[in-house]
Write a protein that holds these residues in place. Structure first.
Motif, PDB file in Angstrom:
ATOM      1  N   GLY A  92       3.172 -12.866  25.589  1.00 13.96           N
ATOM      2  CA  GLY A  92       4.493 -12.254  25.682  1.00 13.96           C
ATOM      3  C   GLY A  92       5.492 -13.044  26.493  1.00 13.96           C
ATOM      4  O   GLY A  92       6.254 -12.479  27.277  1.00 13.96           O
ATOM      5  N   GLY A  93       5.513 -14.362  26.318  1.00 15.00           N
ATOM      6  CA  GLY A  93       6.462 -15.190  27.042  1.00 15.00           C
ATOM      7  C   GLY A  93       6.063 -15.502  28.468  1.00 15.00           C
ATOM      8  O   GLY A  93       6.849 -16.086  29.215  1.00 15.00           O
ATOM      9  N   LYS A  94       4.839 -15.131  28.856  1.00 15.11           N
ATOM     10  CA  LYS A  94       4.408 -15.344  30.242  1.00 15.11           C
ATOM     11  C   LYS A  94       3.425 -16.499  30.399  1.00 15.11           C
ATOM     12  O   LYS A  94       2.787 -16.630  31.433  1.00 15.11           O
ATOM     13  CB  LYS A  94       3.785 -14.059  30.785  1.00 15.11           C
ATOM     14  CG  LYS A  94       4.779 -12.904  30.865  1.00 15.11           C
ATOM     15  CD  LYS A  94       4.133 -11.631  31.378  1.00 15.11           C
ATOM     16  CE  LYS A  94       5.131 -10.492  31.424  1.00 15.11           C
ATOM     17  NZ  LYS A  94       4.515  -9.215  31.864  1.00 15.11           N
ATOM     18  N   LEU A  95       3.286 -17.339  29.377  1.00 14.10           N
ATOM     19  CA  LEU A  95       2.418 -18.507  29.491  1.00 14.10           C
ATOM     20  C   LEU A  95       3.019 -19.507  30.481  1.00 14.10           C
ATOM     21  O   LEU A  95       4.189 -19.877  30.364  1.00 14.10           O
ATOM     22  CB  LEU A  95       2.264 -19.180  28.134  1.00 14.10           C
ATOM     23  CG  LEU A  95       1.019 -18.867  27.315  1.00 14.10           C
ATOM     24  CD1 LEU A  95       1.140 -19.486  25.926  1.00 14.10           C
ATOM     25  CD2 LEU A  95      -0.231 -19.366  28.006  1.00 14.10           C
ATOM     26  N   ALA A  96       2.209 -19.955  31.413  1.00  9.49           N
ATOM     27  CA  ALA A  96       2.707 -20.882  32.422  1.00  9.49           C
ATOM     28  C   ALA A  96       2.919 -22.287  31.858  1.00  9.49           C
ATOM     29  O   ALA A  96       3.696 -23.065  32.410  1.00  9.49           O
ATOM     30  CB  ALA A  96       1.726 -20.942  33.593  1.00  9.49           C
ATOM     31  N   PRO A 194      -1.201 -13.978  33.162  1.00  9.73           N
ATOM     32  CA  PRO A 194      -1.550 -12.975  34.174  1.00  9.73           C
ATOM     33  C   PRO A 194      -2.805 -12.219  33.768  1.00  9.73           C
ATOM     34  O   PRO A 194      -3.298 -12.327  32.642  1.00  9.73           O
ATOM     35  CB  PRO A 194      -0.323 -12.057  34.184  1.00  9.73           C
ATOM     36  CG  PRO A 194       0.313 -12.237  32.853  1.00  9.73           C
ATOM     37  CD  PRO A 194       0.042 -13.649  32.439  1.00  9.73           C
ATOM     38  N   ALA A 195      -3.328 -11.450  34.697  1.00  9.21           N
ATOM     39  CA  ALA A 195      -4.511 -10.634  34.423  1.00  9.21           C
ATOM     40  C   ALA A 195      -4.231  -9.670  33.275  1.00  9.21           C
ATOM     41  O   ALA A 195      -3.167  -9.047  33.213  1.00  9.21           O
ATOM     42  CB  ALA A 195      -4.922  -9.873  35.679  1.00  9.21           C
ATOM     43  N   ILE A 196      -5.184  -9.572  32.353  1.00 10.86           N
ATOM     44  CA  ILE A 196      -5.063  -8.678  31.196  1.00 10.86           C
ATOM     45  C   ILE A 196      -6.319  -7.807  31.165  1.00 10.86           C
ATOM     46  O   ILE A 196      -7.431  -8.335  31.273  1.00 10.86           O
ATOM     47  CB  ILE A 196      -4.939  -9.469  29.885  1.00 10.86           C
ATOM     48  CG1 ILE A 196      -3.675 -10.337  29.889  1.00 10.86           C
ATOM     49  CG2 ILE A 196      -4.912  -8.537  28.685  1.00 10.86           C
ATOM     50  CD1 ILE A 196      -3.539 -11.228  28.676  1.00 10.86           C
ATOM     51  N   PRO A 197      -6.179  -6.492  30.989  1.00  7.09           N
ATOM     52  CA  PRO A 197      -7.352  -5.607  30.976  1.00  7.09           C
ATOM     53  C   PRO A 197      -8.097  -5.672  29.643  1.00  7.09           C
ATOM     54  O   PRO A 197      -8.135  -4.696  28.883  1.00  7.09           O
ATOM     55  CB  PRO A 197      -6.741  -4.224  31.226  1.00  7.09           C
ATOM     56  CG  PRO A 197      -5.380  -4.309  30.616  1.00  7.09           C
ATOM     57  CD  PRO A 197      -4.910  -5.730  30.848  1.00  7.09           C
ATOM     58  N   VAL A 198      -8.682  -6.825  29.347  1.00 11.27           N
ATOM     59  CA  VAL A 198      -9.309  -7.021  28.040  1.00 11.27           C
ATOM     60  C   VAL A 198     -10.463  -6.051  27.787  1.00 11.27           C
ATOM     61  O   VAL A 198     -10.534  -5.437  26.717  1.00 11.27           O
ATOM     62  CB  VAL A 198      -9.748  -8.484  27.864  1.00 11.27           C
ATOM     63  CG1 VAL A 198     -10.613  -8.656  26.620  1.00 11.27           C
ATOM     64  CG2 VAL A 198      -8.519  -9.393  27.786  1.00 11.27           C
ATOM     65  N   GLY A 244       6.996 -12.432  19.955  1.00  9.20           N
ATOM     66  CA  GLY A 244       5.551 -12.531  20.091  1.00  9.20           C
ATOM     67  C   GLY A 244       4.773 -11.931  18.939  1.00  9.20           C
ATOM     68  O   GLY A 244       3.536 -11.970  18.949  1.00  9.20           O
ATOM     69  N   TRP A 245       5.461 -11.401  17.929  1.00  8.28           N
ATOM     70  CA  TRP A 245       4.773 -10.738  16.815  1.00  8.28           C
ATOM     71  C   TRP A 245       4.577 -11.647  15.613  1.00  8.28           C
ATOM     72  O   TRP A 245       4.082 -11.209  14.575  1.00  8.28           O
ATOM     73  CB  TRP A 245       5.534  -9.471  16.431  1.00  8.28           C
ATOM     74  CG  TRP A 245       5.375  -8.414  17.480  1.00  8.28           C
ATOM     75  CD1 TRP A 245       6.138  -8.265  18.612  1.00  8.28           C
ATOM     76  CD2 TRP A 245       4.363  -7.409  17.540  1.00  8.28           C
ATOM     77  NE1 TRP A 245       5.663  -7.224  19.375  1.00  8.28           N
ATOM     78  CE2 TRP A 245       4.570  -6.681  18.737  1.00  8.28           C
ATOM     79  CE3 TRP A 245       3.314  -7.050  16.706  1.00  8.28           C
ATOM     80  CZ2 TRP A 245       3.759  -5.613  19.118  1.00  8.28           C
ATOM     81  CZ3 TRP A 245       2.499  -5.988  17.069  1.00  8.28           C
ATOM     82  CH2 TRP A 245       2.724  -5.281  18.265  1.00  8.28           C
ATOM     83  N   GLU A 246       4.948 -12.922  15.754  1.00  4.99           N
ATOM     84  CA  GLU A 246       4.777 -13.856  14.643  1.00  4.99           C
ATOM     85  C   GLU A 246       3.306 -13.992  14.247  1.00  4.99           C
ATOM     86  O   GLU A 246       2.969 -14.014  13.053  1.00  4.99           O
ATOM     87  CB  GLU A 246       5.341 -15.234  15.007  1.00  4.99           C
ATOM     88  CG  GLU A 246       6.818 -15.258  15.339  1.00  4.99           C
ATOM     89  CD  GLU A 246       7.107 -15.112  16.821  1.00  4.99           C
ATOM     90  OE1 GLU A 246       8.143 -15.629  17.264  1.00  4.99           O
ATOM     91  OE2 GLU A 246       6.303 -14.479  17.540  1.00  4.99           O
ATOM     92  N   GLY A 247       2.421 -14.089  15.240  1.00  4.45           N
ATOM     93  CA  GLY A 247       1.003 -14.261  14.949  1.00  4.45           C
ATOM     94  C   GLY A 247       0.403 -13.051  14.258  1.00  4.45           C
ATOM     95  O   GLY A 247      -0.410 -13.192  13.330  1.00  4.45           O
ATOM     96  N   VAL A 248       0.773 -11.861  14.704  1.00  4.45           N
ATOM     97  CA  VAL A 248       0.253 -10.637  14.077  1.00  4.45           C
ATOM     98  C   VAL A 248       0.733 -10.545  12.629  1.00  4.45           C
ATOM     99  O   VAL A 248      -0.045 -10.225  11.721  1.00  4.45           O
ATOM    100  CB  VAL A 248       0.703  -9.388  14.865  1.00  4.45           C
ATOM    101  CG1 VAL A 248       0.283  -8.118  14.137  1.00  4.45           C
ATOM    102  CG2 VAL A 248       0.124  -9.416  16.268  1.00  4.45           C
ATOM    103  N   THR A 249       2.002 -10.859  12.394  1.00  3.75           N
ATOM    104  CA  THR A 249       2.550 -10.806  11.034  1.00  3.75           C
ATOM    105  C   THR A 249       1.844 -11.814  10.135  1.00  3.75           C
ATOM    106  O   THR A 249       1.495 -11.503   8.981  1.00  3.75           O
ATOM    107  CB  THR A 249       4.065 -11.085  11.058  1.00  3.75           C
ATOM    108  OG1 THR A 249       4.695 -10.238  12.035  1.00  3.75           O
ATOM    109  CG2 THR A 249       4.704 -10.834   9.709  1.00  3.75           C
ATOM    110  N   PHE A 250       1.620 -13.015  10.635  1.00  6.21           N
ATOM    111  CA  PHE A 250       0.931 -14.040   9.849  1.00  6.21           C
ATOM    112  C   PHE A 250      -0.518 -13.646   9.585  1.00  6.21           C
ATOM    113  O   PHE A 250      -1.047 -13.884   8.488  1.00  6.21           O
ATOM    114  CB  PHE A 250       1.008 -15.376  10.584  1.00  6.21           C
ATOM    115  CG  PHE A 250       0.507 -16.551   9.792  1.00  6.21           C
ATOM    116  CD1 PHE A 250       0.920 -16.753   8.484  1.00  6.21           C
ATOM    117  CD2 PHE A 250      -0.373 -17.458  10.353  1.00  6.21           C
ATOM    118  CE1 PHE A 250       0.454 -17.840   7.746  1.00  6.21           C
ATOM    119  CE2 PHE A 250      -0.847 -18.538   9.627  1.00  6.21           C
ATOM    120  CZ  PHE A 250      -0.427 -18.734   8.321  1.00  6.21           C
TER     121      PHE A 250
END
Length: 375
Positions: A92-96, A194-198, A244-250
């Motif tokens: 979501g745009g938070k990649l370092a 960042p931390a993600i509750p996977v 950020g939804w380009e990958g899901v759509t593809f």
């Protein structure tokens, strides 16, 4: 959440077929007969794949050189490349640091000694990926590999590259949870996201699948079956947002193409409002055989959502089916996982309506044979 505009009268056969379709999608034995290779099983296993891949990525031991990278370029094709698209969306745009994807025989420009090369080929034998990987290794770029075996595993061992071996025996698109979340775990290990509750998100996805998407859930309570019924007989045209939804759509597009064996197209908003909306005029008979599917989410920019609503009015007025699909819930990552699962199940149920075994990709295999022939 989903809606579909009234079906045009020109598709008169659709109404009589509707009862038969509903019966078929609630016939567990019938669906099992049409799925001898177990694509539905792979859909059901997505939460387990997510958990396993995430842990493997977190535990991946990489050389010190990887701690000082400026970016990563993933080399891959098809189901082995989609993980990078999805990871960019999840972040979501938070990649370092930048994460890019290369789907070609050759390397892209802009790579240097601090660009990490992640070689991803489920089979280990994807020729485009191996070609680009050899070029990266000749340049001395830091490289690592994700595969289930094949030539890539042998190359990684020979060159002593960091390697994650994921379970073999699946179609690449059926292993998306492994590949995507090995990458996600790696990005977290590098502290690029960042931390993600996977684990908790995977558990929530498991509940959603069991309650809403699984084959045993009847059509009246199963949105994936309902969507398949509404798309049968139409050409799906998918629209997603650029947030950020380009990958899901593809992913939806490629799953519909490979599993349901249907022609499918996609575009991304707001770009689509600068060109594609002008094309919803001709040919009128063809337009009436399409269904525009808008994948919407509260995280998409409000002006983009407004553009989607305007486009939907135009498309509906031209006689096409028009459908909005979205997920409820407070967490964007959780909604994205559920949207991916919905698209996966939809593609398999639509395959059943077309009387197709969702797993074989006969034309892809024919292409590989043709390329090997030297003709």
């Amino acid at each position: 959440m989903w809606k579909l505009s009234p079906r045009p009268a020109s598709i008169s056969w659709f109404r009589s077929w509707g009862t038969e379709m509903g019966t078929l999608l609630d016939d567990l034995r019938g669906m099992k007969r049409m799925d001898p290779d177990g694509m539905l099983t792979h859909c059901l296993e997505l939460p387990d794949q997510i958990r396993a891949g995430w842990q493997w990525g977190l535990d991946w031991r990489l050389p010190a050189r990887w701690r000082n990278l400026d970016g990563i370029c993933l080399l891959g094709m098809g189901g082995s490349a989609i993980g990078a698209d999805l990871a960019n969306g999840f972040a979501g745009g938070k990649l370092a640091r930048p994460l890019r994807v290369n789907r070609d025989y050759r390397l892209p420009g802009g790579l240097h000694r601090r660009t990490g090369i992640l070689i991803s080929s489920y089979s280990g034998n994807t020729e485009e990926t191996l070609s680009a990987a050899e070029a990266a290794l000749r340049r001395g770029l830091p490289a690592a590999a994700i595969t289930s075996g094949g030539k890539l595993a042998a190359l990684a061992r020979r060159r002593r590259l960091p390697l994650v071996l994921i379970p073999s025996g699946l179609p690449p698109r059926g292993a998306v949870g492994y590949g995507t979340f090995v990458l996600m775990g790696l990005l977290r290990r590098l502290k690029w996201i960042p931390a993600i509750p996977v684990p908790s998100a995977a558990a929530g996805l498991e509940r959603t699948i069991a309650r809403s998407l699984a084959p045993a859930v009847p059509l009246r309570r199963n949105p994936a079956k309902q969507l398949a019924r509404r798309l049968a007989g139409r050409i799906p045209i998918l629209y997603g947002g650029a947030d950020g939804w380009e990958g899901v759509t593809f992913r939806w597009r490629t799953q519909l193409e490979e599993n349901a064996k249907t022609v499918c197209f996609h575009h991304i908003f707001p770009e689509a409002t600068h060109n594609e909306i002008s094309g919803w005029v001709h040919p009128a008979p063809g337009i009436r055989r399409t269904a525009a599917v808008f994948l919407t989410d509260p995280s998409v920019h409000p002006r983009t959502l407004k553009r989607m609503r305007f486009a939907a009015r135009i498309i509906r007025r031209e006689g096409a089916g028009c459908l909005e699909v979205g997920m409820k819930g407070p967490d964007r990552f959780d909604r994205m996982l559920r949207m991916i699962a919905l698209g996966d199940f939809l593609s398999v149920y639509l395959a059943f309506l077309y009387r197709e075994n969702p797993t074989p990709v006969v034309r892809v295999e024919a292409l590989k044979k043709y390329l090997r022939s030297g003709r």
